[in-house]
Design a protein around this motif. Sequence first.
Motif, PDB file in Angstrom:
ATOM      1  N   PRO A 176     -56.423 -35.946  52.002  1.00  0.00           N
ATOM      2  CA  PRO A 176     -55.565 -35.407  53.063  1.00  0.00           C
ATOM      3  C   PRO A 176     -55.193 -36.456  54.119  1.00  0.00           C
ATOM      4  O   PRO A 176     -54.076 -36.452  54.633  1.00  0.00           O
ATOM      5  CB  PRO A 176     -56.427 -34.294  53.668  1.00  0.00           C
ATOM      6  N   GLU A 177     -56.113 -37.351  54.392  1.00  0.00           N
ATOM      7  CA  GLU A 177     -55.879 -38.369  55.413  1.00  0.00           C
ATOM      8  C   GLU A 177     -54.776 -39.356  55.022  1.00  0.00           C
ATOM      9  O   GLU A 177     -54.157 -39.980  55.893  1.00  0.00           O
ATOM     10  CB  GLU A 177     -57.173 -39.122  55.697  1.00  0.00           C
ATOM     11  N   LEU A 199     -51.742 -31.799  57.987  1.00  0.00           N
ATOM     12  CA  LEU A 199     -52.114 -33.033  57.291  1.00  0.00           C
ATOM     13  C   LEU A 199     -51.721 -34.281  58.088  1.00  0.00           C
ATOM     14  O   LEU A 199     -51.891 -35.406  57.605  1.00  0.00           O
ATOM     15  CB  LEU A 199     -51.446 -33.081  55.918  1.00  0.00           C
ATOM     16  N   HIS A 320     -59.208 -28.742  53.805  1.00  0.00           N
ATOM     17  CA  HIS A 320     -58.461 -29.225  54.970  1.00  0.00           C
ATOM     18  C   HIS A 320     -57.394 -28.216  55.399  1.00  0.00           C
ATOM     19  O   HIS A 320     -57.115 -28.064  56.603  1.00  0.00           O
ATOM     20  CB  HIS A 320     -57.805 -30.564  54.629  1.00  0.00           C
TER      21      HIS A 320
END
Length: 345
Positions: A176-177, A199, A320
Motif C-alpha cells: 500500500p505504501e 493509500l 489498509h
Amino acid sequence: MKKMKKLYLALMTFALVFSLAACSSADSDSGGSGEADGVQELTIKISHVVAENTPKQHGALAMKEYIEKESDGKIKVQVYPNSQLFGDKDEYQNLVANNVQFIIPDMAKLVGNDPGFNIPSMPFLFKDDEAANAFWDGEKGQEIFKRLEKDGVLGLSMWPNGAKHITNEKKAIKTPEDLDGMKIRTQGGQLLEALYGDLGAGSTSIPFGELYTALQQGTVDGQENTFSNIESKKFDEVQKYMTVMGHTRVDYALLTNTKFWDGLNDETRKIIEKGVEEATKVARDSAADLNDEALKTLKDRGQVEIHELSESEIDAFKKHLEPVYSEWAEKIGADIIKDAESKSK
C-alpha cells in the motif's frame, strides 16, 4: 306501405351494422386478431460508448442477430458503438426519453442514481467474474436494478469487463505504501477517491480516449483498468510497471426503457428476453476471453514489468483499506454487502 317497408329495411341495416361492430369489438378484446397478435414490427436502438472489439459490442451484436432471426425480420435492431448515437453524459437521459431502447453504461456512471452501483468499486469484494455475475443475477443485485424504475428505466443484466489492475511509470507496486504520492487516473466517483486517498495517492478522472496522451505526458503517473483495456489502448508503451491486483472492477448494466418494455406483447417480449439472455452469455464469455488474451499479449510484448500480488500482499492491501470498506459498506447497505461477500466463498 312503402314508407313502412323503407323503415323496416333501415332498422334491419342498423341492427346488422351494430351486430358486426359488437363481434369485431369482442374479437379485438380477446386478442384474437389485430396488433395484439403475433410479433410486433419494431425498430430497436442499442447504444454504447466503447469500440467494436469489446464485450459490449460482441453482446450487442449477438442480441441483434438473435432478435432479428427469431422475429423473422419484423424487429430491426440497430447497434451504435463508439458513442455514435449518444455519449456517457447523455445516454441515460435519452434512454429515459425513449430515444434509445437499450444502453450499456459502466456502473460507475450510475452511482448518482443509487449507491448500490458502487459495488464494482468496493476493494477486493469479488474474487472473480463468476462471483460478480452471481451477485448481479441474484436477489440483491436485481434489487439494485429495480431502484432505477423510479426513472422509467429497467435493469436487465450485468455484462462484465473484468477486474482492474494498476499500471504506473514510477515503480513496482507491491505494498500500500508504494502508491503514496502517486496520481492515478480512475473512472471517478467518491468511493474511488476515498480508496486512493487512503493509500496516499491522488485520483483524477480523465476521459478514456484522452488517457494515453495523459500518461505519455505525465499528467498522471498511472491508471487502473482491465487487461483488455490496457492492452488494446497500448498503455504498456507509456507505462513501465503493471501490478496484477484485481482490487476493483469494471462492470456494465444493460438497461431498457420501461415504457418501451411495457408496450411489448407477450410474444415479442419473449423473443427480446431470450435475446438478452443470449447476449449476456456472449458478453460474459467474451470478457473472460479478451482479458486472458490481453494478459498473454502484454507478457509477449515485454514492454511493461508485471508483478502479480501474492495472497499476503493482497491481505496487506485489504487491511489498509478496511476503514474505506467499512464506511462504504454502510452506505451501500450491510445486507447487500453480506450477499456480495457470500458469492466469493
